[in-house]
Design a protein around this motif. Sequence first.
Motif, PDB file in Angstrom:
ATOM      1  N   LYS A  17      93.620  23.162  17.758  1.00  0.00           N
ATOM      2  CA  LYS A  17      94.863  22.972  18.474  1.00  0.00           C
ATOM      3  C   LYS A  17      95.768  24.167  18.186  1.00  0.00           C
ATOM      4  CE  LYS A  17      94.749  17.925  18.176  1.00  0.00           C
ATOM      5  NZ  LYS A  17      95.468  16.725  17.728  1.00  0.00           N
ATOM      6  N   TRP A  18      96.243  24.788  19.260  1.00  0.00           N
ATOM      7  CA  TRP A  18      97.096  25.955  19.040  1.00  0.00           C
ATOM      8  C   TRP A  18      98.059  26.113  20.198  1.00  0.00           C
ATOM      9  CZ3 TRP A  18      96.259  29.755  22.760  1.00  0.00           C
ATOM     10  CH2 TRP A  18      95.050  29.683  23.436  1.00  0.00           C
ATOM     11  N   LEU A  19      99.118  26.816  19.936  1.00  0.00           N
ATOM     12  CA  LEU A  19     100.142  27.093  20.944  1.00  0.00           C
ATOM     13  C   LEU A  19     100.183  28.587  21.208  1.00  0.00           C
ATOM     14  CD1 LEU A  19     103.074  24.921  19.536  1.00  0.00           C
ATOM     15  CD2 LEU A  19     101.460  24.303  21.329  1.00  0.00           C
ATOM     16  N   SER A  20     100.455  28.928  22.426  1.00  0.00           N
ATOM     17  CA  SER A  20     100.631  30.350  22.753  1.00  0.00           C
ATOM     18  C   SER A  20     102.032  30.544  23.304  1.00  0.00           C
ATOM     19  CB  SER A  20      99.607  30.805  23.789  1.00  0.00           C
ATOM     20  OG  SER A  20      99.898  30.245  25.043  1.00  0.00           O
ATOM     21  N   VAL A 133     101.229  36.958  21.706  1.00  0.00           N
ATOM     22  CA  VAL A 133     100.564  36.523  20.476  1.00  0.00           C
ATOM     23  C   VAL A 133     100.200  35.048  20.607  1.00  0.00           C
ATOM     24  CG1 VAL A 133     100.719  36.414  17.964  1.00  0.00           C
ATOM     25  CG2 VAL A 133     102.016  38.155  19.220  1.00  0.00           C
ATOM     26  N   PHE A 134      98.951  34.718  20.298  1.00  0.00           N
ATOM     27  CA  PHE A 134      98.475  33.338  20.324  1.00  0.00           C
ATOM     28  C   PHE A 134      98.277  32.874  18.880  1.00  0.00           C
ATOM     29  CE2 PHE A 134      97.479  35.033  24.426  1.00  0.00           C
ATOM     30  CZ  PHE A 134      97.567  33.966  25.308  1.00  0.00           C
ATOM     31  N   VAL A 135      98.926  31.769  18.527  1.00  0.00           N
ATOM     32  CA  VAL A 135      98.843  31.247  17.164  1.00  0.00           C
ATOM     33  C   VAL A 135      98.440  29.777  17.193  1.00  0.00           C
ATOM     34  CG1 VAL A 135     100.602  32.845  16.311  1.00  0.00           C
ATOM     35  CG2 VAL A 135     101.285  30.603  17.156  1.00  0.00           C
ATOM     36  N   ASN A 136      97.941  29.278  16.052  1.00  0.00           N
ATOM     37  CA  ASN A 136      97.620  27.859  15.956  1.00  0.00           C
ATOM     38  C   ASN A 136      98.826  27.097  15.430  1.00  0.00           C
ATOM     39  OD1 ASN A 136      97.722  28.349  13.219  1.00  0.00           O
ATOM     40  ND2 ASN A 136      95.518  28.291  12.924  1.00  0.00           N
ATOM     41  N   GLU A 137      98.630  25.821  15.179  1.00  0.00           N
ATOM     42  CA  GLU A 137      99.743  24.974  14.765  1.00  0.00           C
ATOM     43  C   GLU A 137     100.262  25.321  13.379  1.00  0.00           C
ATOM     44  OE1 GLU A 137      96.495  21.533  13.589  1.00  0.00           O
ATOM     45  OE2 GLU A 137      98.210  21.063  14.841  1.00  0.00           O
ATOM     46  N   TYR A 138      99.510  26.104  12.650  1.00  0.00           N
ATOM     47  CA  TYR A 138      99.934  26.530  11.322  1.00  0.00           C
ATOM     48  C   TYR A 138     100.538  27.941  11.326  1.00  0.00           C
ATOM     49  CZ  TYR A 138      96.898  22.635  10.134  1.00  0.00           C
ATOM     50  OH  TYR A 138      96.306  21.399  10.073  1.00  0.00           O
ATOM     51  N   GLY A 139     100.680  28.533  12.502  1.00  0.00           N
ATOM     52  CA  GLY A 139     101.247  29.863  12.617  1.00  0.00           C
ATOM     53  C   GLY A 139     100.250  30.983  12.416  1.00  0.00           C
ATOM     54  N   GLU A 140      98.963  30.660  12.289  1.00  0.00           N
ATOM     55  CA  GLU A 140      97.940  31.686  12.093  1.00  0.00           C
ATOM     56  C   GLU A 140      97.583  32.309  13.451  1.00  0.00           C
ATOM     57  OE1 GLU A 140      94.863  29.422  10.372  1.00  0.00           O
ATOM     58  OE2 GLU A 140      95.724  29.431   8.343  1.00  0.00           O
ATOM     59  N   VAL A 141      97.483  33.621  13.461  1.00  0.00           N
ATOM     60  CA  VAL A 141      97.193  34.339  14.707  1.00  0.00           C
ATOM     61  C   VAL A 141      95.726  34.144  15.084  1.00  0.00           C
ATOM     62  CG1 VAL A 141      97.135  36.578  15.840  1.00  0.00           C
ATOM     63  CG2 VAL A 141      98.980  36.044  14.246  1.00  0.00           C
ATOM     64  N   LEU A 142      95.504  33.724  16.313  1.00  0.00           N
ATOM     65  CA  LEU A 142      94.140  33.543  16.815  1.00  0.00           C
ATOM     66  C   LEU A 142      93.670  34.751  17.616  1.00  0.00           C
ATOM     67  CD1 LEU A 142      94.353  29.828  17.969  1.00  0.00           C
ATOM     68  CD2 LEU A 142      93.404  30.715  15.838  1.00  0.00           C
ATOM     69  N   LYS A 143      94.572  35.281  18.428  1.00  0.00           N
ATOM     70  CA  LYS A 143      94.214  36.453  19.234  1.00  0.00           C
ATOM     71  C   LYS A 143      95.480  37.076  19.802  1.00  0.00           C
ATOM     72  CE  LYS A 143      93.604  33.996  23.620  1.00  0.00           C
ATOM     73  NZ  LYS A 143      92.748  33.786  24.807  1.00  0.00           N
ATOM     74  N   TYR A 144      95.305  38.267  20.351  1.00  0.00           N
ATOM     75  CA  TYR A 144      96.376  38.974  21.056  1.00  0.00           C
ATOM     76  C   TYR A 144      95.925  39.201  22.497  1.00  0.00           C
ATOM     77  CZ  TYR A 144      98.227  40.033  16.406  1.00  0.00           C
ATOM     78  OH  TYR A 144      98.715  39.943  15.131  1.00  0.00           O
ATOM     79  N   GLU A 145      96.888  39.175  23.397  1.00  0.00           N
ATOM     80  CA  GLU A 145      96.583  39.383  24.819  1.00  0.00           C
ATOM     81  C   GLU A 145      97.535  40.423  25.380  1.00  0.00           C
ATOM     82  OE1 GLU A 145      95.278  36.029  27.602  1.00  0.00           O
ATOM     83  OE2 GLU A 145      97.312  36.459  28.286  1.00  0.00           O
ATOM     84  N   GLN A 146      96.976  41.386  26.090  1.00  0.00           N
ATOM     85  CA  GLN A 146      97.778  42.442  26.699  1.00  0.00           C
ATOM     86  C   GLN A 146      97.674  42.358  28.214  1.00  0.00           C
ATOM     87  OE1 GLN A 146      96.464  46.520  26.175  1.00  0.00           O
ATOM     88  NE2 GLN A 146      98.586  47.262  26.112  1.00  0.00           N
ATOM     89  N   ARG A 147      98.837  42.313  28.866  1.00  0.00           N
ATOM     90  CA  ARG A 147      98.906  42.279  30.334  1.00  0.00           C
ATOM     91  C   ARG A 147      99.612  43.543  30.803  1.00  0.00           C
ATOM     92  NH1 ARG A 147      98.098  37.216  32.728  1.00  0.00           N
ATOM     93  NH2 ARG A 147      97.690  35.556  31.206  1.00  0.00           N
ATOM     94  N   ALA A 148      98.874  44.396  31.494  1.00  0.00           N
ATOM     95  CA  ALA A 148      99.437  45.657  31.975  1.00  0.00           C
ATOM     96  C   ALA A 148      98.777  46.043  33.285  1.00  0.00           C
ATOM     97  CB  ALA A 148      99.238  46.762  30.934  1.00  0.00           C
TER      98      ALA A 148
END
Length: 408
Positions: A17-20, A133-148
Amino acid sequence: MKIFWYEIRKTADASIKWLSYSGANFGNMGLIPDTTFSLFFSMYRKCSDLRRVVNEIMQTTAKKGYQVTDGDWVVEDTAILEYLEYEGGFQALKKNIIRDLCVAGSCYLLKLKGSWTGKPLWLQRLDPRTMTVFVNEYGEVLKYEQRARGKVKEYKADEIKHCYQELDPDNEATGLSPLEGLITDVLADTEAGLTNYYFFKNSAVPWHLVVLDEGMTQEEQNNAVKQLKTMFGGGWKNKHKLGAISWIKDIKKLQESMADMQYEVLRRFTTERVCAGYGVPKIILGYTDGVNYTNAETQYKKYIENTILPREVEIANWLNEIIAEEKISKAWNSIKILSDHIDNYISAVDTVIKQMQYWLITVNEAREELGYEQFVWMEEADKPLISKSLDLLSDVWLSDITPINGNT
């Protein structure tokens, strides 16, 4: 689902479970104007004081470069030098880090590797305006996404080094920009500048108004104006001439109101706010009002100690973390920023003298702290010393005075 410009998504993997956090708006939500990375960079381009402050920090920080050490001694590590000096070198990398931190509050460094060998090559700065920045419910970074430019590219958490000085309390997945608390002042400075500009641009009031006699024909009026230009035109040399023309009934001197120029006070206040927000004294930008030699020197030292040196430590720590993570150096060497901004030798000498006087250190310990070789041949150099500075008044004798002549 979107709440306050943030898009909340769920991963395809139900076990995680994670929030972005995505979208340009962040921090102080609901206020006008919306604080966005695009607005911050736009103000960086338009506000001269803001750009000068950031550029001063960029130019002063690590201006002498760095050196590679093994902890005690300076060493020659080709791998580290090639990694940090690739594509523009260390100075360009340092300036990119500082600008992104000062404007956006976050700097994203991509650890580039060879496509075939997988060997670490260099660090590439990514535009923070394009990053999510995409993080989980504990604030740990899961991945980065770049839109350009209509394209989306994903990076693993260990491919990006996210540098920041303080996390945004409204979105702890990204850094907090110093402009967050200054944006209204910077915007007001821009509007004040435009107000002063249009005050002069739209001013159409003549300096003098000549009132002619009633009943004059158009030809007579034209002749009167022509005579005035002939007699008093030509600049400063005709300024104090005395003239009399029968057709002129009155001359009224008009003066423009400078009430609108009160915005200059607001602009000075904005300068002070920007300088205080970034820890850069006004004297560094060339503003000398209220500054003398004594407090200018004090302000410069405070600027170096409180603004520049902490940034140099942070940059060195970030780069050393990358060097260790990517295993750039086989000998586990690291870099050290050359920070010789202020000559502290005299102050250091005074400090160790006081430490010796109060039994805190020995002579050899003082020499070691100042970078000198110890007195290994002198036994007293390793023993505490104290100076005798107070005596009884009754024990103090006046020296004999030799008479200047026989009558003295």
